[in-house]
Design an enzyme around this catalytic site. Structure first.
Site, mmCIF file in Angstrom:
data_model
loop_
_atom_site.group_PDB
_atom_site.id
_atom_site.type_symbol
_atom_site.label_atom_id
_atom_site.label_comp_id
_atom_site.label_asym_id
_atom_site.label_seq_id
_atom_site.Cartn_x
_atom_site.Cartn_y
_atom_site.Cartn_z
ATOM 1 N N CYS A 91 61.198 -14.080 48.374
ATOM 2 C CA CYS A 91 62.227 -13.588 49.292
ATOM 3 C C CYS A 91 61.496 -12.914 50.444
ATOM 4 C CB CYS A 91 63.150 -12.608 48.576
ATOM 5 S SG CYS A 91 64.457 -12.025 49.664
ATOM 6 N N CYS A 236 66.126 -14.769 57.359
ATOM 7 C CA CYS A 236 65.702 -15.373 56.090
ATOM 8 C C CYS A 236 64.239 -15.850 56.162
ATOM 9 C CB CYS A 236 66.606 -16.541 55.689
ATOM 10 S SG CYS A 236 66.334 -17.087 53.997
HETATM 11 O O1 PYC Z 1 64.405 -13.648 53.402
HETATM 12 O O2 PYC Z 1 63.666 -15.244 52.104
HETATM 13 C C1 PYC Z 1 64.538 -14.453 52.450
HETATM 14 C C2 PYC Z 1 65.813 -14.442 51.722
HETATM 15 C C3 PYC Z 1 66.205 -15.277 50.710
HETATM 16 C C4 PYC Z 1 67.479 -14.878 50.332
HETATM 17 C C5 PYC Z 1 67.847 -13.821 51.114
HETATM 18 N N1 PYC Z 1 66.811 -13.575 51.951
#
Ligand code: PYC
Length: 310
Positions: A91, A236
């Site tokens: 994550c 993300c």
């Molecule tokens: O930042 O990789 C990330 C992530 C995955 C799910 C929520 N954030």
């Protein structure tokens, strides 16, 4: 009198997306590497996951991070990430939150730190301004131009890629990538995910809708729907890794060039890659903020001690 188990956690957010970093009081997973420890966590302590991130202590958007002693003495920590419905391989926003929490606690200082995760060891560089650059696990596109028949939408074409989690990435033209359209974006991404899972890609649990940047200096904007139907407030980190793996394959981003990935709130991560055979090794730079220093109480007599599960 209540007798409750005490859990110490540091709450953070990274570009708007929260991470609850569990520092003390987590389940004893033994001296196992992160992959095996995750198996034990999932099979023996799943209630702990739910207690930490689900209501009434957390919310659907909360990501948890269990920090453990590493197996390799050269690593600073071992981390398992979890959410409202299960576990994450890696994550990106969460790892930036973990590094911020460890800095806040005085456990690490500026420089490079290796962190073990269930999908491999990553490196985090903590900068003087407290921003963090992650060198993620090798990332790659598994399938290009996959066409999915989505009920009520029609044919949707996109790529399946790995960035530490599995993603389906597809452009969105008919719904604006703006926070005011989050319900429509969520419904669309969820419909795509269900169709994709039934049409040959059961492993994909994140859907990334993308379009042009909206900020000066941005390269592109995304909306990422996570496995438990919560959307990522940040750009993300693993989704950005999957995205640059696709850009690299398409010849749209060269090795060492910067891609500024905006998320749905307009916050951004800077990203680059170096080649590793047919894969890329992405770096992601972002910043987290400490929002709380918390002692959570788990009282077995509380009917919702182990969280409200979906
Ligand atoms: O930042 O990789 C990330 C992530 C995955 C799910 C929520 N954030």
């Amino acid at each position: 009198m209540q007798t409750a188990k005490r859990i110490e956690a540091i709450d953070t957010h990274t570009a708007g997306e929260p991470t609850r970093v569990v520092i003390r009081g987590g389940p004893d997973l033994g001296q196992l590497n992160a992959t095996l420890a995750l198996d034990r966590f999932r099979s023996h302590h799943d209630g702990f996951r739910s207690a930490i991130v689900n209501e009434p202590r957390g919310s659907d958007v909360m990501v948890g991070a269990l920090v453990r002693h590493p197996i390799d003495p050269g690593s600073s920590a071992s981390v398992i990430f979890f959410n409202n419905v299960g576990y994450l391989g890696m994550c990106g926003h969460g790892m930036i939150g973990v590094i911020a929490a460890l800095e806040f606690l005085g456990r690490i200082s500026q420089g490079f730190h290796h962190i073990e995760t269930p999908v491999g060891r990553i490196t985090a560089q903590l900068h003087p301004d407290s921003s963090v650059t992650l060198t993620n696990v090798p990332s790659y596109r598994k399938a290009a131009d996959v066409v999915v028949e989505v009920p009520g939408v029609g044919q949707v074409c996109g790529d399946v890629a790995w960035g530490g989690n599995w993603f389906f990435l597809t452009p969105i033209h008919d719904i604006p990538l703006k926070i005011s359209y989050v319900d429509e974006l969520t419904s669309r991404a969820w419909a795509i995910r269900k169709a994709l899972n039934m049409q040959g890609f059961p492993e994909v649990d994140h859907v990334e809708l993308f379009g042009p940047a909206q900020n000066r200096g941005g390269s592109g904007r995304n909306f990422v729907l996570c496995p438990g139907r919560a959307y990522d407030r940040s750009p993300c980190g693993t989704g950005t890794s999957a995205k640059i793996a696709c850009l690299a394959e398409n010849g749209e981003l060269g090795e060492g060039e910067t891609w500024t990935q905006e998320g749905i709130l307009g916050t951004s991560f800077q990203s680059r890659y170096r080649k590793l055979g047919h894969q890329v090794v992405p770096t992601i730079t972002g910043r987290a903020w400490i929002t709380g220093e918390t002692t959570l109480l788990l009282d077995d007599n509380d009917p919702f001690c182990w969280g409200i599960r979906q």
